[in-house]
Scaffold this motif. Structure first.
Motif, PDB file in Angstrom:
ATOM      1  N   GLY A  46      -5.180  11.765  15.320  1.00 33.39           N
ATOM      2  CA  GLY A  46      -6.536  11.774  14.796  1.00 33.39           C
ATOM      3  C   GLY A  46      -6.860  10.638  13.861  1.00 33.39           C
ATOM      4  N   SER A  47      -5.930   9.692  13.665  1.00 31.80           N
ATOM      5  CA  SER A  47      -6.100   8.642  12.664  1.00 31.80           C
ATOM      6  C   SER A  47      -6.446   7.297  13.284  1.00 31.80           C
ATOM      7  N   PRO A  48      -7.370   6.547  12.684  1.00 38.16           N
ATOM      8  CA  PRO A  48      -7.690   5.205  13.167  1.00 38.16           C
ATOM      9  C   PRO A  48      -6.637   4.167  12.802  1.00 38.16           C
ATOM     10  N   GLU A  49      -5.659   4.562  11.955  1.00 40.39           N
ATOM     11  CA  GLU A  49      -4.598   3.619  11.582  1.00 40.39           C
ATOM     12  C   GLU A  49      -3.697   3.337  12.783  1.00 40.39           C
ATOM     13  N   GLN A  50      -3.274   2.099  12.916  1.00 38.41           N
ATOM     14  CA  GLN A  50      -2.389   1.717  14.018  1.00 38.41           C
ATOM     15  C   GLN A  50      -1.114   2.555  14.020  1.00 38.41           C
ATOM     16  N   TYR A  51      -0.591   2.830  12.849  1.00 42.01           N
ATOM     17  CA  TYR A  51       0.579   3.701  12.700  1.00 42.01           C
ATOM     18  C   TYR A  51       0.597   4.219  11.273  1.00 42.01           C
ATOM     19  N   ILE A  52       1.226   5.370  11.070  1.00 40.46           N
ATOM     20  CA  ILE A  52       1.302   5.936   9.729  1.00 40.46           C
ATOM     21  C   ILE A  52       2.740   6.034   9.227  1.00 40.46           C
ATOM     22  N   VAL A  53       3.709   5.915  10.142  1.00 39.11           N
ATOM     23  CA  VAL A  53       5.129   5.863   9.778  1.00 39.11           C
ATOM     24  C   VAL A  53       5.780   4.758  10.595  1.00 39.11           C
ATOM     25  N   ARG A  54       6.574   3.934   9.931  1.00 39.77           N
ATOM     26  CA  ARG A  54       7.408   2.971  10.641  1.00 39.77           C
ATOM     27  C   ARG A  54       8.863   3.302  10.337  1.00 39.77           C
ATOM     28  N   LEU A  55       9.682   3.381  11.368  1.00 34.94           N
ATOM     29  CA  LEU A  55      11.117   3.606  11.217  1.00 34.94           C
ATOM     30  C   LEU A  55      11.865   2.331  11.585  1.00 34.94           C
ATOM     31  N   ARG A  56      12.897   2.027  10.798  1.00 30.20           N
ATOM     32  CA  ARG A  56      13.706   0.839  11.068  1.00 30.20           C
ATOM     33  C   ARG A  56      15.177   1.216  10.989  1.00 30.20           C
ATOM     34  N   LYS A  57      15.948   0.785  11.972  1.00 30.20           N
ATOM     35  CA  LYS A  57      17.393   1.044  11.972  1.00 30.20           C
ATOM     36  C   LYS A  57      18.058   0.142  10.940  1.00 30.20           C
ATOM     37  N   ALA A  58      18.835   0.749  10.035  1.00 30.54           N
ATOM     38  CA  ALA A  58      19.503  -0.011   8.971  1.00 30.54           C
ATOM     39  C   ALA A  58      20.799   0.692   8.589  1.00 30.54           C
ATOM     40  N   GLU A  59      21.669  -0.030   7.911  1.00 33.57           N
ATOM     41  CA  GLU A  59      22.939   0.567   7.497  1.00 33.57           C
ATOM     42  C   GLU A  59      22.730   1.594   6.390  1.00 33.57           C
ATOM     43  N   GLU A  60      21.728   1.376   5.538  1.00 35.70           N
ATOM     44  CA  GLU A  60      21.473   2.281   4.424  1.00 35.70           C
ATOM     45  C   GLU A  60      20.065   2.857   4.497  1.00 35.70           C
ATOM     46  N   LYS A  61      19.949   4.127   4.142  1.00 33.34           N
ATOM     47  CA  LYS A  61      18.641   4.783   4.034  1.00 33.34           C
ATOM     48  C   LYS A  61      17.883   4.174   2.863  1.00 33.34           C
ATOM     49  N   ARG A  62      16.587   3.919   3.067  1.00 33.39           N
ATOM     50  CA  ARG A  62      15.771   3.383   1.984  1.00 33.39           C
ATOM     51  C   ARG A  62      14.287   3.546   2.308  1.00 33.39           C
ATOM     52  N   LEU A  63      13.473   3.436   1.287  1.00 29.16           N
ATOM     53  CA  LEU A  63      12.030   3.329   1.451  1.00 29.16           C
ATOM     54  C   LEU A  63      11.714   1.840   1.567  1.00 29.16           C
ATOM     55  N   ASP A  64      11.295   1.418   2.750  1.00 25.27           N
ATOM     56  CA  ASP A  64      11.016  -0.003   2.954  1.00 25.27           C
ATOM     57  C   ASP A  64       9.721  -0.445   2.298  1.00 25.27           C
ATOM     58  N   LEU A  65       8.671   0.361   2.462  1.00 25.62           N
ATOM     59  CA  LEU A  65       7.338  -0.135   2.136  1.00 25.62           C
ATOM     60  C   LEU A  65       6.338   1.005   2.048  1.00 25.62           C
ATOM     61  N   ILE A  66       5.370   0.857   1.139  1.00 29.91           N
ATOM     62  CA  ILE A  66       4.175   1.700   1.123  1.00 29.91           C
ATOM     63  C   ILE A  66       2.988   0.771   1.310  1.00 29.91           C
ATOM     64  N   SER A  67       2.106   1.104   2.257  1.00 27.81           N
ATOM     65  CA  SER A  67       0.980   0.231   2.576  1.00 27.81           C
ATOM     66  C   SER A  67      -0.345   0.904   2.247  1.00 27.81           C
ATOM     67  N   PHE A  68      -1.213   0.167   1.560  1.00 25.61           N
ATOM     68  CA  PHE A  68      -2.560   0.623   1.233  1.00 25.61           C
ATOM     69  C   PHE A  68      -3.580  -0.300   1.883  1.00 25.61           C
ATOM     70  N   GLY A  69      -4.774   0.233   2.119  1.00 21.37           N
ATOM     71  CA  GLY A  69      -5.841  -0.542   2.723  1.00 21.37           C
ATOM     72  C   GLY A  69      -6.813  -1.084   1.692  1.00 21.37           C
ATOM     73  N   ALA A  70      -7.466  -2.185   2.039  1.00 22.68           N
ATOM     74  CA  ALA A  70      -8.579  -2.747   1.264  1.00 22.68           C
ATOM     75  C   ALA A  70      -9.744  -2.935   2.224  1.00 22.68           C
ATOM     76  N   ALA A  71     -10.944  -3.060   1.677  1.00 24.48           N
ATOM     77  CA  ALA A  71     -12.148  -3.095   2.520  1.00 24.48           C
ATOM     78  C   ALA A  71     -12.330  -4.418   3.238  1.00 24.48           C
ATOM     79  N   ALA A  72     -11.882  -5.521   2.634  1.00 24.86           N
ATOM     80  CA  ALA A  72     -12.157  -6.838   3.207  1.00 24.86           C
ATOM     81  C   ALA A  72     -11.119  -7.854   2.740  1.00 24.86           C
ATOM     82  N   PRO A  73     -10.935  -8.961   3.494  1.00 23.04           N
ATOM     83  CA  PRO A  73      -9.968  -9.982   3.078  1.00 23.04           C
ATOM     84  C   PRO A  73     -10.214 -10.521   1.668  1.00 23.04           C
ATOM     85  N   GLN A  74     -11.466 -10.645   1.278  1.00 23.38           N
ATOM     86  CA  GLN A  74     -11.739 -11.160  -0.064  1.00 23.38           C
ATOM     87  C   GLN A  74     -11.232 -10.203  -1.147  1.00 23.38           C
ATOM     88  N   ASP A  75     -11.185  -8.908  -0.831  1.00 19.46           N
ATOM     89  CA  ASP A  75     -10.620  -7.953  -1.782  1.00 19.46           C
ATOM     90  C   ASP A  75      -9.107  -8.108  -1.878  1.00 19.46           C
TER      91      ASP A  75
END
Length: 310
Positions: A46-75
């Protein structure tokens, strides 16, 4: 001026990639939209976001990234300039993104060393209205982070990213234990929980309604997924909750009906977390205790940046 509009996605690194991918694209109810050599992008129907979770194979468990949106490139540019002037460490300068949907964004470290991304002009994904009894996530609801000093982390997000405090949980013996933070009228897109180290507390996913939330909770229980806490309804945010553990021990939540605030009229509350109706208005969830709380402290996040000694 608030330049951030909403939460886009949360990115995790895991050693057992196949098992984690099977969980999120299977019983949890996300849709894999891309998969490339140990990286999986998972969307909500139901979401317009391209994806809401990204998984990456790695040797150690970690939080890679938190992503927020902005309204426009100038912002995006304005926020990067603001952070740079304040001495915040940028990981990348604003530019074209090569993740699904593209867009324009940049990355930086927050106070606790987490990688944060802010982006605009990401292509909208084709999405749909979920049907009655369709018990899969509609969208990403919020993310909660553990921090040793929740007041300092709260102030950092208020000062640099324009978040506002919605409510606080406190305990007579422990003091303040959680700040609920918003970047739009939704009660919280992020919360900061007091923990012994910086780590991921939980990721929350919004379902269509109460029926769908309960059907989804039941599906996970029948599949043998361990439920930490729930089902119930919180007082702060007035949302429902069922907390589970993913295969790598990250806490994930099904929720619905998170409160929308009139920001002009809202005044933050301090709720006494020792009162049962604060944690669960319904009284249907198992009682919160120290063992449950410790599960969501999560492992020490090796992905969190540690400054070299001076």
């Amino acid at each position: 001026m608030r330049l951030i509009t909403h939460l886009r996605h949360v990115d995790l690194a895991v050693p057992d990639y196949d098992r984690q991918r099977d969980f999120y694209a299977g019983v949890w109810g996300l849709t894999e939209v891309a998969n490339d050599s140990g990286i999986s992008f998972l969307a909500a129907e139901g979401s317009p976001e391209q994806y809401i979770v990204r998984l990456r194979k790695a040797e150690e468990k970690r939080l890679d990234l938190i992503s927020f949106g902005a309204a426009a490139p100038q912002d995006v540019d304005a926020l990067a300039g603001r952070l740079r002037a304040a001495g915040v460490r940028l990981i990348s300068e604003p530019g074209k993104l090569d993740t699904p949907g593209g867009g324009y964004g940049f990355r930086f470290f927050d106070l606790d060393g987490r990688t944060v991304e802010v982006s605009a002009d990401v292509a909208v994904r084709a999405h749909r209205r979920l049907e009655a009894k369709e018990a899969v996530p509609v969208r990403l609801s919020h993310v909660v982070l553990n921090a040793p000093d929740i007041d300092a982390t709260r102030t950092w997000y208020e000062t640099h990213l324009g978040f506002a405090l919605s409510d606080t949980l406190a305990h007579p013996r422990m003091g303040q234990v959680m700040h609920f933070m918003r970047c739009n009228p939704q009660h919280h897109s992020m919360a900061i929980a007091r923990g012994p180290h910086a780590s991921l507390h939980h990721i929350s996913f919004e379902l269509r309604g109460l029926d769908e939330y309960m059907y989804g909770t039941g599906r996970l229980l029948r599949a043998g997924v361990r439920m930490l806490w729930g089902p119930g309804r919180h007082l702060a945010g007035d949302n429902t909750f069922s907390y589970f553990l993913d295969p790598h021990g990250n806490t994930v939540e099904y929720t619905t009906e998170l409160e929308e605030l009139d920001e002009d009229a809202w005044h933050p509350h301090v709720y006494d977390f020792s009162q049962p109706e604060v944690s669960d208005q319904w009284g249907t969830a198992n009682p919160m205790n120290e063992l449950i709380a410790k599960e969501s402290f999560n492992d020490v996040d090796r992905g969190v940046f540690v400054a070299p000694p001076v």
